[in-house]
Design an enzyme around this catalytic site. Structure first.
Site, PDB file in Angstrom:
ATOM      1  N   GLU A 352       0.842  -1.203   0.000  1.00 41.34           N
ATOM      2  CA  GLU A 352       0.000   0.000   0.000  1.00 41.34           C
ATOM      3  C   GLU A 352       0.879   1.255   0.000  1.00 41.34           C
ATOM      4  O   GLU A 352       0.472   2.307  -0.463  1.00 41.34           O
ATOM      5  CB  GLU A 352      -0.946   0.000   1.216  1.00 41.34           C
ATOM      6  CG  GLU A 352      -2.115   0.964   1.065  1.00 41.34           C
ATOM      7  CD  GLU A 352      -3.179   0.829   2.146  1.00 41.34           C
ATOM      8  OE1 GLU A 352      -2.896   1.174   3.296  1.00 41.34           O
ATOM      9  OE2 GLU A 352      -4.295   0.393   1.838  1.00 41.34           O
ATOM     10  N   HIS A 383       6.687 -27.142   2.507  1.00 37.35           N
ATOM     11  CA  HIS A 383       5.848 -28.243   2.019  1.00 37.35           C
ATOM     12  C   HIS A 383       4.743 -27.735   1.107  1.00 37.35           C
ATOM     13  O   HIS A 383       3.799 -28.464   0.817  1.00 37.35           O
ATOM     14  CB  HIS A 383       5.260 -28.999   3.213  1.00 37.35           C
ATOM     15  CG  HIS A 383       6.326 -29.555   4.109  1.00 37.35           C
ATOM     16  ND1 HIS A 383       6.940 -30.769   3.863  1.00 37.35           N
ATOM     17  CD2 HIS A 383       6.936 -29.045   5.210  1.00 37.35           C
ATOM     18  CE1 HIS A 383       7.851 -30.991   4.802  1.00 37.35           C
ATOM     19  NE2 HIS A 383       7.877 -29.958   5.625  1.00 37.35           N
ATOM     20  N   LYS A 498     -13.907   1.313  -3.437  1.00 41.04           N
ATOM     21  CA  LYS A 498     -14.880   1.705  -2.393  1.00 41.04           C
ATOM     22  C   LYS A 498     -16.041   2.462  -3.040  1.00 41.04           C
ATOM     23  O   LYS A 498     -17.211   2.224  -2.721  1.00 41.04           O
ATOM     24  CB  LYS A 498     -14.219   2.634  -1.362  1.00 41.04           C
ATOM     25  CG  LYS A 498     -13.201   1.981  -0.463  1.00 41.04           C
ATOM     26  CD  LYS A 498     -12.729   2.978   0.588  1.00 41.04           C
ATOM     27  CE  LYS A 498     -11.501   2.491   1.309  1.00 41.04           C
ATOM     28  NZ  LYS A 498     -10.912   3.444   2.218  1.00 41.04           N
TER      29      LYS A 498
HETATM   30  O1  LIG Z   1      -8.704   2.984  10.286  1.00 41.85           O
HETATM   31  P1  LIG Z   1      -9.629   3.227   9.163  1.00 41.85           P
HETATM   32  O2  LIG Z   1      -9.832   4.689   8.875  1.00 41.85           O
HETATM   33  O3  LIG Z   1     -10.946   2.529   9.372  1.00 41.85           O
HETATM   34  O4  LIG Z   1      -8.976   2.668   7.848  1.00 41.85           O
HETATM   35  C1  LIG Z   1      -8.730   1.308   7.650  1.00 41.85           C
HETATM   36  C2  LIG Z   1      -7.987   1.062   6.363  1.00 41.85           C
HETATM   37  O5  LIG Z   1      -8.795   1.412   5.269  1.00 41.85           O
HETATM   38  C3  LIG Z   1      -8.339   2.104   4.138  1.00 41.85           C
HETATM   39  O6  LIG Z   1      -9.033   1.665   3.038  1.00 41.85           O
HETATM   40  C4  LIG Z   1      -6.867   2.145   3.856  1.00 41.85           C
HETATM   41  O7  LIG Z   1      -6.534   1.565   2.639  1.00 41.85           O
HETATM   42  C5  LIG Z   1      -6.035   1.552   4.936  1.00 41.85           C
HETATM   43  O8  LIG Z   1      -4.771   2.165   4.875  1.00 41.85           O
HETATM   44  C6  LIG Z   1      -6.642   1.740   6.301  1.00 41.85           C
HETATM   45  O9  LIG Z   1      -5.775   1.200   7.264  1.00 41.85           O
END
Ligand SMILES: O=P(O)(O)OC[C@H]1O[C@H](O)[C@H](O)[C@@H](O)[C@@H]1O
EC number: 5.3.1.9
Length: 521
Positions: A352, A383, A498
């Site tokens: 990432e 294995h 997303k």
């Molecule tokens: O801690 P949060 O704001 O819920 O984020 C949780 C995760 O979601 C995102 O999509 C990012 O890609 C991550 O880098 C992050 O750790």
């Protein structure tokens, strides 16, 4: 201090590396080299690189590359609060969460050492009160279990560290983790729990992550349905979030702890994100020891001599393998079952951070950045996929991690050796086989060798060692990002998926999305 941010392909040392003859591990490997090719990573952790395709000429050029790209100067600027995360216009302060700093840093009017120490103290006080039974569940029973609800950086590091250390010291509270929005997983974890004695740690830096908010509702719903007299579900929840997130405004939790936007999710294990669950489950003393190991490794990483800075050297050899030898994958193989989830944490940390196509100024780069990472503990992985590593046509460098002593003093001898000895005999056998290979007239049984390996080793997987391993890789990723001239601290690549998932859920689909959705929903 002024530094220049320039692309890798502008570096004279890099151009020379491209023209330098590749060296042969088989010819180089000797007991003298195995003794000499070691660099300290701090806190008793040592990086052995005798199995890498490097010699003195190549190492001199890698030192030149480190100097030319001003890697240590850039690390110092990062520590001093420069806006290194150009994409999100933020500082990068995770080192400060473990007390590693050069000068005080102020962000939005706040002294950041005071802020991180203050949240840590709040967590330690809370954990001690839970352990002393001064803080009880809403029906008056002491807590014996803690469950982290969070995903990505709010899950992977803390989970990997908990698993790594729970054999070292018997947990005070047993810990579980719910990350995926897969209802079967949440159900599975919850079905074994007694809600009256369970404390949930809701972790989301942004406070907006769909999976985490859904899982919080999932848990609350289950608790309500359990119909336990006197149970107040939210009084079994603490939150860990950033002060600006929507979750921060909710005062109904039993308690709330904060991080800030200068800590990236994947770099948050040493902040309140890891600190809360690890202090509750393992105790504040263990977490403090973990932080001291990370701090030692951070200090070691300030050394400008590559032979005295394992994170820097590991980073540069990785760039050499990627951009000169054209090796785009790395396997991370801990010879420790306790570290079983550490490769998963590294996948997020490394991929990432450095899976980018543009430099820190937004211009496309003409060389590859980042590697794809996978791994499983040895000997299990021997294995399964080691056949590929030994004999496939593409070459995957292997980063081994090993410890001389087990965590639990309960080994036994069978057929003349203990289990621990067998574990490490396999480790050294694999390193030798990959480097040296074996000639055989039967081509099916021939091993070319020349598979690069390295070994991070320590006496034992202790809290300090775990802290140092975590910081080693965080600093490696940072140095590689500087070498490639990319911003390792944002993650725009995760946004599109997303957005499209929300379109599916809100029924705003184009033809392609709709046709895929028809297969699944
Ligand atoms: O801690 P949060 O704001 O819920 O984020 C949780 C995760 O979601 C995102 O999509 C990012 O890609 C991550 O880098 C992050 O750790």
């Amino acid at each position: 201090m002024s530094v220049n941010y320039v692309n890798l392909d502008k570096s004279d040392n890099f151009k020379k590396l491209l023209e330098t003859p590749v060296c042969q591990i088989k010819e180089e490997l000797s007991s003298d080299r195995i003794k000499k090719y070691s660099a300290s990573a701090g806190a008793g952790l040592v990086y052995n690189f005798a199995g890498k395709k490097v010699n003195n000429t190549i190492l001199t050029l890698l030192q030149g590359l480190a100097d030319e790209q001003q890697l240590i100067e850039k690390y110092k600027l990062l520590l001093n609060g420069d806006v290194i995360n150009t994409g999100e216009k933020r500082m990068v302060l995770h080192h400060h969460t473990r007390g590693m700093k050069l000068d005080d840093v102020v962000s939005e009017g706040q002294d950041m050492t005071k802020f991180y120490d203050g949240e840590k103290k709040k967590i330690y006080d809370f954990a001690k009160k839970v352990h002393n039974k001064e803080i009880l569940g809403s029906t008056g029973k002491p807590f014996d279990t803690v469950v982290q609800v969070g995903i990505g950086g709010s899950d992977l590091g803390p989970r990997a560290i908990y698993l790594a250390l729970k054999n070292y010291n018997k947990p005070v509270l047993n810990a579980h983790f719910i990350a995926n929005v897969d209802p079967d997983d949440a159900n599975n974890v919850l079905s074994s729990l007694n809600f009256e004695t369970t404390l949930f740690v809701l972790v989301s830096k942004s406070g907006t992550t769909q999976e985490t908010l859904t899982n919080q509702k999932f848990v609350l719903n289950k608790m309500e349905k359990a119909n336990i007299s006197g149970l107040v579900p939210l009084k079994h929840f603490v939150s860990v979030t950033s002060a600006t997130s929507p979750l921060a405004a909710d005062t109904n939790y039993l308690s709330s702890f904060f991080i800030d936007n200068n800590i990236g999710g994947r770099f948050s294990s040493s902040s309140a994100v890891g600190g809360c669950i690890l202090s509750l489950a393992l105790g504040p003393e263990i977490f403090e020891r973990f932080l001291s190991g990370a701090r030692e490794a951070d200090k070691q990483a300030l050394n400008s001599n590559i032979f005295e800075n394992a994170a820097l050297l590991d980073a540069l050899i990785g760039v050499y393998e990627n951009n000169v030898l054209n090796m785009k994958n790395t396997a991370v193989i801990p010879y420790s079952e306790s570290m079983s989830r550490f490769p998963a944490h590294l996948q997020q940390l490394d991929m990432e951070s450095n899976g980018k196509s543009v430099n820190r100024f937004g211009d496309r780069v003409s060389y590859s950045t980042g590697v794809s990472i996978f791994g499983e503990p040895g000997t299990n992985s021997q294995h399964s996929f080691f056949q590929y590593i030994h004999q496939a046509t593409s070459i995957i460098p292997v980063q081994f991690i090993g410890f001389r002593k087990p965590q639990i003093d309960a080994d036994m001898e069978y057929q003349g050796s203990t289990s621990g000895k067998k574990l490490n005999a396999n480790l050294v056998a694999q390193m030798t086989a990959m480097g040296v290979g074996k000639d055989d007239e039967n081509k099916n049984k021939n091993f070319d060798g020349e598979r690069p390996t390295s070994l991070l080793h320590a006496d034992q997987l202790t809290p300090e060692t775990m802290g140092a391993i975590l910081a080693h890789f965080e600093n490696k990723v940072m140095f590689q990002g500087f070498t490639w001239n990319i911003n390792s601290f944002d993650q725009e690549g995760v946004q599109l998926g997303k957005l499209l998932a929300n379109k599916v859920l809100n029924n705003q689909m184009d033809d392609v999305l709709k046709s895929y959705a028809d297969l699944m929903i």
